[in-house]
Design an enzyme around this catalytic site. Structure first.
Site, PDB file in Angstrom:
ATOM      1  N   ILE A   1       0.831  -1.199   0.000  1.00 29.41           N
ATOM      2  CA  ILE A   1       0.000   0.000   0.000  1.00 29.41           C
ATOM      3  C   ILE A   1       0.870   1.255   0.000  1.00 29.41           C
ATOM      4  O   ILE A   1       0.415   2.323  -0.382  1.00 29.41           O
ATOM      5  CB  ILE A   1      -0.981   0.052   1.204  1.00 29.41           C
ATOM      6  N   ASP A   2       2.132   1.111   0.430  1.00 30.09           N
ATOM      7  CA  ASP A   2       3.005   2.290   0.558  1.00 30.09           C
ATOM      8  C   ASP A   2       3.461   2.843  -0.790  1.00 30.09           C
ATOM      9  O   ASP A   2       3.948   3.971  -0.860  1.00 30.09           O
ATOM     10  CB  ASP A   2       4.248   1.951   1.390  1.00 30.09           C
TER      11      ASP A   2
ATOM     12  N   ARG B   1       5.767   4.026   5.912  1.00 29.18           N
ATOM     13  CA  ARG B   1       6.870   3.883   6.859  1.00 29.18           C
ATOM     14  C   ARG B   1       8.072   4.728   6.439  1.00 29.18           C
ATOM     15  O   ARG B   1       8.694   5.405   7.243  1.00 29.18           O
ATOM     16  CB  ARG B   1       7.263   2.414   6.895  1.00 29.18           C
TER      17      ARG B   1
ATOM     18  N   VAL C   1      -6.733  -0.089   9.107  1.00 27.17           N
ATOM     19  CA  VAL C   1      -7.970   0.095   8.323  1.00 27.17           C
ATOM     20  C   VAL C   1      -7.616   0.336   6.850  1.00 27.17           C
ATOM     21  O   VAL C   1      -8.330  -0.093   5.941  1.00 27.17           O
ATOM     22  CB  VAL C   1      -8.767   1.297   8.888  1.00 27.17           C
ATOM     23  N   GLN C   2      -6.466   1.005   6.637  1.00 28.46           N
ATOM     24  CA  GLN C   2      -6.047   1.311   5.258  1.00 28.46           C
ATOM     25  C   GLN C   2      -5.666   0.069   4.460  1.00 28.46           C
ATOM     26  O   GLN C   2      -5.590   0.102   3.242  1.00 28.46           O
ATOM     27  CB  GLN C   2      -4.837   2.258   5.283  1.00 28.46           C
TER      28      GLN C   2
HETATM   29  O1  F6P Z   1       4.550  -1.974   4.544  1.00 23.71           O
HETATM   30  C1  F6P Z   1       3.198  -1.735   4.589  1.00 23.71           C
HETATM   31  C2  F6P Z   1       2.783  -1.247   5.961  1.00 23.71           C
HETATM   32  O2  F6P Z   1       1.396  -1.161   5.990  1.00 23.71           O
HETATM   33  C3  F6P Z   1       3.422   0.073   6.368  1.00 23.71           C
HETATM   34  O3  F6P Z   1       2.739   1.188   5.856  1.00 23.71           O
HETATM   35  C4  F6P Z   1       3.351  -0.022   7.860  1.00 23.71           C
HETATM   36  O4  F6P Z   1       4.343   0.752   8.492  1.00 23.71           O
HETATM   37  C5  F6P Z   1       3.584  -1.463   8.131  1.00 23.71           C
HETATM   38  O5  F6P Z   1       3.183  -2.157   6.974  1.00 23.71           O
HETATM   39  C6  F6P Z   1       2.830  -1.974   9.340  1.00 23.71           C
HETATM   40  O6  F6P Z   1       3.234  -3.258   9.585  1.00 23.71           O
HETATM   41  P1  F6P Z   1       2.472  -4.270  10.569  1.00 23.71           P
HETATM   42  O7  F6P Z   1       1.271  -4.764   9.830  1.00 23.71           O
HETATM   43  O8  F6P Z   1       3.467  -5.355  10.780  1.00 23.71           O
HETATM   44  O9  F6P Z   1       2.098  -3.505  11.783  1.00 23.71           O
END
Ligand code: F6P
Length: 351
Positions: A133-134, A178, A282-283
């Site tokens: 998604i990033d 991130r 949620v995203q």
């Molecule tokens: O890499 C995708 C992502 O959704 C980032 O935007 C976010 O920092 C990370 O994964 C969150 O990871 P986790 O699901 O392990 O908390």
């Protein structure tokens, strides 16, 4: 196959899940069966599936009715085989034990970084499909999942506008991202944010306050501030606290809460009523939008073709409106950050 046997293709999804994964899996399987006579095995929980030989059947019936479902029917994990004892050897052993001829790895920089190394250093015949998604993977203009995440964040910002205005409040919205600010920038632009903070662009609390004050001078008594979770907030007394780290060394940023810290600081310094909303996972959840389903289907189709052509060590990618393939190494070398000129597009709308 030279012996006339149908190719047996393993499929795995690694890293954070993302809307559209199931559409890729479905396309790899359906196209692989109908055009190339391939058979498929689902490897469960990313690289763990090969490390521990966790698998499930993956035939046409198994992928029926999943194109509109979020998450991944193959489950996911952030397992890094290069961090496990004898990891690469166990992965190769699992690959052989499951009778596989090829692997389709669907993931982001970490999952595809592993695929690149296993291919380059150990000869694993694999093809990569970019997911996150990033939207921060190099060599592809967009990854599926990004469009859905931006829409979810934009919908949330729209909703926050009306409650912000009703209460003359400053609303800080923390979105995912991130290392790169793509979700913040696009949702902030679409959602008419009054300030957007992303990791690529140093911005001070003074800058945010200036934007809020300029609005107030025009009689606009509320403000929406969008911040990427990876934005480094420079506060003198900042204490980041304990950070859990995953097997790829990434801090779990959502627990730290830059949105809340920014909201607190804005409230303290302006005296305005300020609230923070953290959109978080949620995203990533729920149904993929139409664009992501189509991009995922195009990626999965091309991945099945690359497998059939025996073109391993490649990743499918979107360049312009074309699906192309690039060396896996090109995708994982460095992250695709937001260029400053793209951020500049949003600046005239601040304040
Ligand atoms: O890499 C995708 C992502 O959704 C980032 O935007 C976010 O920092 C990370 O994964 C969150 O990871 P986790 O699901 O392990 O908390």
């Amino acid at each position: 196959m030279s012996d006339g046997r149908a190719m047996r293709v393993g499929v795995l999804t690694g890293g954070g899940d993302c809307p559209g994964l199931n559409a890729v899996i479905r396309a790899v399987v359906r196209v692989g069966i109908s055009r190339f006579g391939q058979t498929h095995v689902g490897l469960l929980r990313g690289w763990r599936g090969l490390l521990e030989q966790q698998s499930r059947p993956l035939g046409a019936d198994d992928v029926a009715g999943i194109v509109y479902i979020g998450g991944t029917i193959l489950r996911s994990s952030r397992t890094n085989p290069f961090k496990a004892a004898d990891g690469p050897a166990r992965v190769l052993g699992g690959f052989r034990a499951l009778g596989l001829d090829a692997l389709v790895a669907i993931g982001g920089e970490d999952t595809l970084g592993v695929a690149n190394r296993l291919h380059g250093e150990h000869g694993l015949p694999c093809v990569g499909v970019p997911k996150t998604i990033d939207n921060d993977l190099s060599a592809t203009d967009y990854t599926f999942g990004f469009s859905t995440a931006v829409q979810i964040a934009t919908d949330a910002i729209d909703r926050l506008h009306t409650t912000a205005e009703s209460h003359d409040r400053v609303m800080v919205v923390e979105v995912m991202g991130r290392h790169a600010g793509w979700i913040a920038l696009h949702s902030g632009l679409a959602g008419n944010a009054d300030m957007i903070l992303i990791p690529e662009v140093p911005t001070t609390v003074d800058d945010v306050i200036a934007a809020i004050e300029s609005r107030r001078a025009r009689g606009r008594d509320f403000a929406i501030v969008v911040v990427s979770e990876g934005f480094e907030l420079a506060l003198g007394e900042e204490a980041a606290g304990e950070r859990d780290v995953d097997e790829f060394g990434h801090a779990q940023l959502a627990k730290i809460g830059v949105g809340q810290r920014l909201a607190d600081e804005l409230g303290r310094r302006t005296g305005l009523d300020t609230r923070a909303t953290v959109l978080g996972h949620v995203q990533r959840g729920g149904t993929p939008n139409a664009d992501d389903r189509i991009l995922a289907t195009r990626f999965g189709t091309r991945a099945a073709e690359l497998v059939a052509e025996g073109r391993f060590g490649r990743m499918v990618a979107l360049q312009g409106d074309d699906i192309v393939d690039v060396p896996l190494a090109d995708a994982v070398g460095e992250l695709k950050l937001v260029p400053l000129e793209r951020y500049a597009l949003a600046v005239p709308f601040f304040g």
